[in-house]
Write a protein that holds these residues in place. Structure first.
Motif, PDB file in Angstrom:
ATOM      1  N   SER A 164     -56.392-160.000  75.957  1.00 18.89           N
ATOM      2  CA  SER A 164     -56.003-159.496  74.760  1.00 18.89           C
ATOM      3  C   SER A 164     -56.890-158.257  74.746  1.00 18.89           C
ATOM      4  CB  SER A 164     -56.223-160.119  73.594  1.00 18.89           C
ATOM      5  OG  SER A 164     -57.632-160.571  73.330  1.00 18.89           O
ATOM      6  N   ALA A 165     -56.521-157.361  73.877  1.00 21.92           N
ATOM      7  CA  ALA A 165     -57.497-156.198  73.617  1.00 21.92           C
ATOM      8  C   ALA A 165     -58.026-156.122  72.065  1.00 21.92           C
ATOM      9  CB  ALA A 165     -56.566-155.073  73.462  1.00 21.92           C
ATOM     10  N   ASP A 166     -58.338-157.410  71.646  1.00 27.28           N
ATOM     11  CA  ASP A 166     -58.774-157.601  70.125  1.00 27.28           C
ATOM     12  C   ASP A 166     -60.424-158.084  69.792  1.00 27.28           C
ATOM     13  OD1 ASP A 166     -58.568-160.168  71.062  1.00 27.28           O
ATOM     14  OD2 ASP A 166     -56.803-160.572  69.719  1.00 27.28           O
ATOM     15  N   ALA A 167     -60.934-158.024  71.231  1.00 23.89           N
ATOM     16  CA  ALA A 167     -62.376-158.639  71.128  1.00 23.89           C
ATOM     17  C   ALA A 167     -63.056-158.216  72.287  1.00 23.89           C
ATOM     18  CB  ALA A 167     -62.445-160.170  70.923  1.00 23.89           C
ATOM     19  N   ASP A 168     -64.488-158.390  72.273  1.00 24.81           N
ATOM     20  CA  ASP A 168     -65.033-157.668  73.455  1.00 24.81           C
ATOM     21  C   ASP A 168     -65.504-159.200  74.527  1.00 24.81           C
ATOM     22  OD1 ASP A 168     -67.275-159.230  72.509  1.00 24.81           O
ATOM     23  OD2 ASP A 168     -68.283-157.600  71.813  1.00 24.81           O
ATOM     24  N   PHE A 169     -66.231-158.876  75.289  1.00 25.91           N
ATOM     25  CA  PHE A 169     -66.679-160.322  76.042  1.00 25.91           C
ATOM     26  C   PHE A 169     -68.024-160.249  76.160  1.00 25.91           C
ATOM     27  CE2 PHE A 169     -66.672-162.725  79.998  1.00 25.91           C
ATOM     28  CZ  PHE A 169     -65.823-163.829  79.549  1.00 25.91           C
ATOM     29  N   GLY A 170     -68.796-159.673  75.274  1.00 22.03           N
ATOM     30  CA  GLY A 170     -70.294-160.040  74.996  1.00 22.03           C
ATOM     31  C   GLY A 170     -70.979-159.074  75.831  1.00 22.03           C
ATOM     32  N   ARG A 171     -72.460-159.427  75.756  1.00 21.90           N
ATOM     33  CA  ARG A 171     -73.516-158.631  76.376  1.00 21.90           C
ATOM     34  C   ARG A 171     -74.049-159.606  77.330  1.00 21.90           C
ATOM     35  NH1 ARG A 171     -77.353-157.667  71.981  1.00 21.90           N
ATOM     36  NH2 ARG A 171     -78.845-156.955  73.816  1.00 21.90           N
ATOM     37  N   TRP A 172     -74.625-159.025  78.388  1.00 21.32           N
ATOM     38  CA  TRP A 172     -74.727-160.128  79.671  1.00 21.32           C
ATOM     39  C   TRP A 172     -76.287-159.351  80.145  1.00 21.32           C
ATOM     40  CZ3 TRP A 172     -72.326-164.678  80.515  1.00 21.32           C
ATOM     41  CH2 TRP A 172     -71.098-164.733  79.736  1.00 21.32           C
ATOM     42  N   SER A 198     -85.231-164.962  93.458  1.00 19.77           N
ATOM     43  CA  SER A 198     -85.777-164.692  94.640  1.00 19.77           C
ATOM     44  C   SER A 198     -85.834-166.048  95.534  1.00 19.77           C
ATOM     45  CB  SER A 198     -86.920-164.143  94.777  1.00 19.77           C
ATOM     46  OG  SER A 198     -88.186-164.696  94.374  1.00 19.77           O
ATOM     47  N   ASN A 199     -86.136-166.015  96.911  1.00 19.25           N
ATOM     48  CA  ASN A 199     -86.419-167.106  97.777  1.00 19.25           C
ATOM     49  C   ASN A 199     -87.802-167.805  97.232  1.00 19.25           C
ATOM     50  OD1 ASN A 199     -87.683-164.892  98.681  1.00 19.25           O
ATOM     51  ND2 ASN A 199     -88.625-166.273 100.488  1.00 19.25           N
ATOM     52  N   THR A 200     -88.567-167.201  96.305  1.00 17.08           N
ATOM     53  CA  THR A 200     -89.623-167.804  95.855  1.00 17.08           C
ATOM     54  C   THR A 200     -89.531-168.305  94.468  1.00 17.08           C
ATOM     55  OG1 THR A 200     -90.786-165.993  94.914  1.00 17.08           O
ATOM     56  CG2 THR A 200     -91.217-166.410  97.142  1.00 17.08           C
ATOM     57  N   GLY A 201     -88.587-168.208  93.908  1.00 16.12           N
ATOM     58  CA  GLY A 201     -88.156-168.612  92.493  1.00 16.12           C
ATOM     59  C   GLY A 201     -88.484-167.864  91.459  1.00 16.12           C
ATOM     60  N   GLN A 202     -88.887-166.440  91.768  1.00 13.97           N
ATOM     61  CA  GLN A 202     -89.044-165.581  90.476  1.00 13.97           C
ATOM     62  C   GLN A 202     -87.548-164.938  90.319  1.00 13.97           C
ATOM     63  OE1 GLN A 202     -92.317-163.345  93.270  1.00 13.97           O
ATOM     64  NE2 GLN A 202     -93.094-163.146  91.218  1.00 13.97           N
ATOM     65  N   GLU A 203     -87.385-164.802  89.016  1.00 14.88           N
ATOM     66  CA  GLU A 203     -86.345-163.955  88.552  1.00 14.88           C
ATOM     67  C   GLU A 203     -86.646-162.609  87.936  1.00 14.88           C
ATOM     68  OE1 GLU A 203     -84.388-166.107  85.470  1.00 14.88           O
ATOM     69  OE2 GLU A 203     -83.725-167.773  86.800  1.00 14.88           O
ATOM     70  N   HIS A 204     -85.865-161.737  88.266  1.00 19.71           N
ATOM     71  CA  HIS A 204     -85.808-160.230  88.040  1.00 19.71           C
ATOM     72  C   HIS A 204     -84.625-159.758  87.400  1.00 19.71           C
ATOM     73  CE1 HIS A 204     -89.285-159.759  90.947  1.00 19.71           C
ATOM     74  NE2 HIS A 204     -88.585-160.894  91.598  1.00 19.71           N
ATOM     75  N   THR A 205     -84.774-159.281  86.143  1.00 21.56           N
ATOM     76  CA  THR A 205     -83.556-158.899  85.419  1.00 21.56           C
ATOM     77  C   THR A 205     -83.568-157.270  85.695  1.00 21.56           C
ATOM     78  OG1 THR A 205     -84.014-160.379  83.627  1.00 21.56           O
ATOM     79  CG2 THR A 205     -82.646-158.411  82.888  1.00 21.56           C
ATOM     80  N   LEU A 206     -82.202-157.163  86.115  1.00 25.14           N
ATOM     81  CA  LEU A 206     -81.834-155.813  86.983  1.00 25.14           C
ATOM     82  C   LEU A 206     -81.314-154.802  85.515  1.00 25.14           C
ATOM     83  CD1 LEU A 206     -80.102-156.553  90.100  1.00 25.14           C
ATOM     84  CD2 LEU A 206     -82.404-156.598  89.588  1.00 25.14           C
ATOM     85  N   GLY A 207     -80.693-155.500  84.667  1.00 20.02           N
ATOM     86  CA  GLY A 207     -80.148-154.567  83.788  1.00 20.02           C
ATOM     87  C   GLY A 207     -79.309-155.556  82.548  1.00 20.02           C
ATOM     88  N   GLU A 208     -78.713-154.744  81.919  1.00 22.30           N
ATOM     89  CA  GLU A 208     -77.931-155.355  80.776  1.00 22.30           C
ATOM     90  C   GLU A 208     -76.264-154.730  80.749  1.00 22.30           C
ATOM     91  OE1 GLU A 208     -77.764-155.252  76.165  1.00 22.30           O
ATOM     92  OE2 GLU A 208     -79.682-155.889  76.749  1.00 22.30           O
ATOM     93  N   ILE A 209     -75.441-155.616  80.432  1.00 24.41           N
ATOM     94  CA  ILE A 209     -73.932-154.969  80.589  1.00 24.41           C
ATOM     95  C   ILE A 209     -73.327-155.434  79.330  1.00 24.41           C
ATOM     96  CG2 ILE A 209     -73.684-154.446  82.848  1.00 24.41           C
ATOM     97  CD1 ILE A 209     -72.060-157.049  82.912  1.00 24.41           C
ATOM     98  N   THR A 210     -72.435-154.615  78.724  1.00 28.52           N
ATOM     99  CA  THR A 210     -71.746-154.835  77.472  1.00 28.52           C
ATOM    100  C   THR A 210     -70.220-154.814  77.819  1.00 28.52           C
ATOM    101  OG1 THR A 210     -73.521-154.110  76.007  1.00 28.52           O
ATOM    102  CG2 THR A 210     -71.172-154.540  75.091  1.00 28.52           C
ATOM    103  N   LEU A 211     -69.423-155.765  77.797  1.00 28.31           N
ATOM    104  CA  LEU A 211     -68.146-155.873  78.101  1.00 28.31           C
ATOM    105  C   LEU A 211     -66.998-155.931  77.096  1.00 28.31           C
ATOM    106  CD1 LEU A 211     -67.846-158.421  81.136  1.00 28.31           C
ATOM    107  CD2 LEU A 211     -68.590-156.026  81.143  1.00 28.31           C
ATOM    108  N   THR A 212     -66.308-154.706  77.167  1.00 25.30           N
ATOM    109  CA  THR A 212     -65.172-154.634  75.709  1.00 25.30           C
ATOM    110  C   THR A 212     -64.053-154.573  76.626  1.00 25.30           C
ATOM    111  OG1 THR A 212     -65.147-152.350  75.910  1.00 25.30           O
ATOM    112  CG2 THR A 212     -66.742-153.397  74.666  1.00 25.30           C
ATOM    113  N   GLU A 213     -63.037-155.715  75.914  1.00 23.84           N
ATOM    114  CA  GLU A 213     -61.604-155.629  76.406  1.00 23.84           C
ATOM    115  C   GLU A 213     -60.903-154.475  76.319  1.00 23.84           C
ATOM    116  OE1 GLU A 213     -59.608-159.055  75.189  1.00 23.84           O
ATOM    117  OE2 GLU A 213     -61.429-160.470  75.517  1.00 23.84           O
TER     118      GLU A 213
END
Length: 198
Positions: free
Chosen positions: A160-168, A174-189
């Motif tokens: 539909s075109a009546d709402a967004d799909f949120g922020r992510w 990584s192979n050592t278990g560390q997490e790296h946040t690359l960026g943020e996206i906001t999706l709107t329909e």
């Protein structure tokens, strides 16, 4: 760091949301971690809503070669997909939920069976929500700094075109278990659907 996503259309029915890694995404990566490889890619919820049975066709990751696009539901570049969202299909596709969502990496972003698995109903997006992509194949894994964009394909006839799909958040583990946040996206329909349905 974050940057607004850009949107491109592809094919007559399917549209893709494209996230480009913003400058400085890897500024925290020093000599001790820059050689780490990707074990898992995570699209992790922040806030927002999903609605009207969002029909997802495919996920692609730019910059990591054959791990990022094409047939990845089997073979040496196999990726195991998981999500905590309720997933359905109509007409009903055969297989379990885990089998259904493997079609999100089967290489058929704009072709193939049009009856893509969809997120059931309407709901809130919270930080425990995620789509996870575990690199299970035996091909050499890409280094964590190689991924530079995300393509998220949708069937616009099923949104539909009546709402967004949120922020992510876009995250790599990584192979050592560390997490790296690359960026943020906001999706709107309304931005994903850019022209009338056929």
């Amino acid at each position: 760091s974050s940057t607004p996503p850009t949107y491109t259309s592809s094919g007559s029915r399917v549209h893709s949301c494209v996230w480009e890694a913003p400058p400085g995404s890897f500024r925290e990566v020093g000599p001790s971690t820059s050689s780490q490889t990707i074990a898992k890619i995570i699209i992790r919820g922040i806030t927002g809503t999903f609605d009207q049975n969002a029909d997802i066709r495919e996920f692609e990751f730019v910059g990591i070669g054959s791990w990022g696009q094409g047939v990845r539901d089997t073979g040496s570049h196999k990726i195991r997909v998981s999500t905590n969202f309720n997933v359905e299909s109509y007409p009903v596709m055969s297989g379990s939920k885990s089998e259904l969502i493997q079609t999100w990496v089967d290489g058929y972003s704009v072709s193939g069976d049009p009856n893509s698995p969809y997120l059931d109903g309407t709901g809130l997006i919270i930080p425990s929500d995620s789509f996870e992509f575990t690199l299970e194949g035996d091909a050499p894994k890409p280094i964590i700094t190689s991924i530079n964009a995300l393509r998220w394909y949708w069937d616009r006839e099923e949104m539909s075109a009546d709402a967004d799909f949120g922020r992510w958040h876009v995250v790599v583990r990584s192979n050592t278990g560390q997490e790296h946040t690359l960026g943020e996206i906001t999706l709107t329909e309304t931005e994903i659907i850019r022209e009338p349905n056929p």
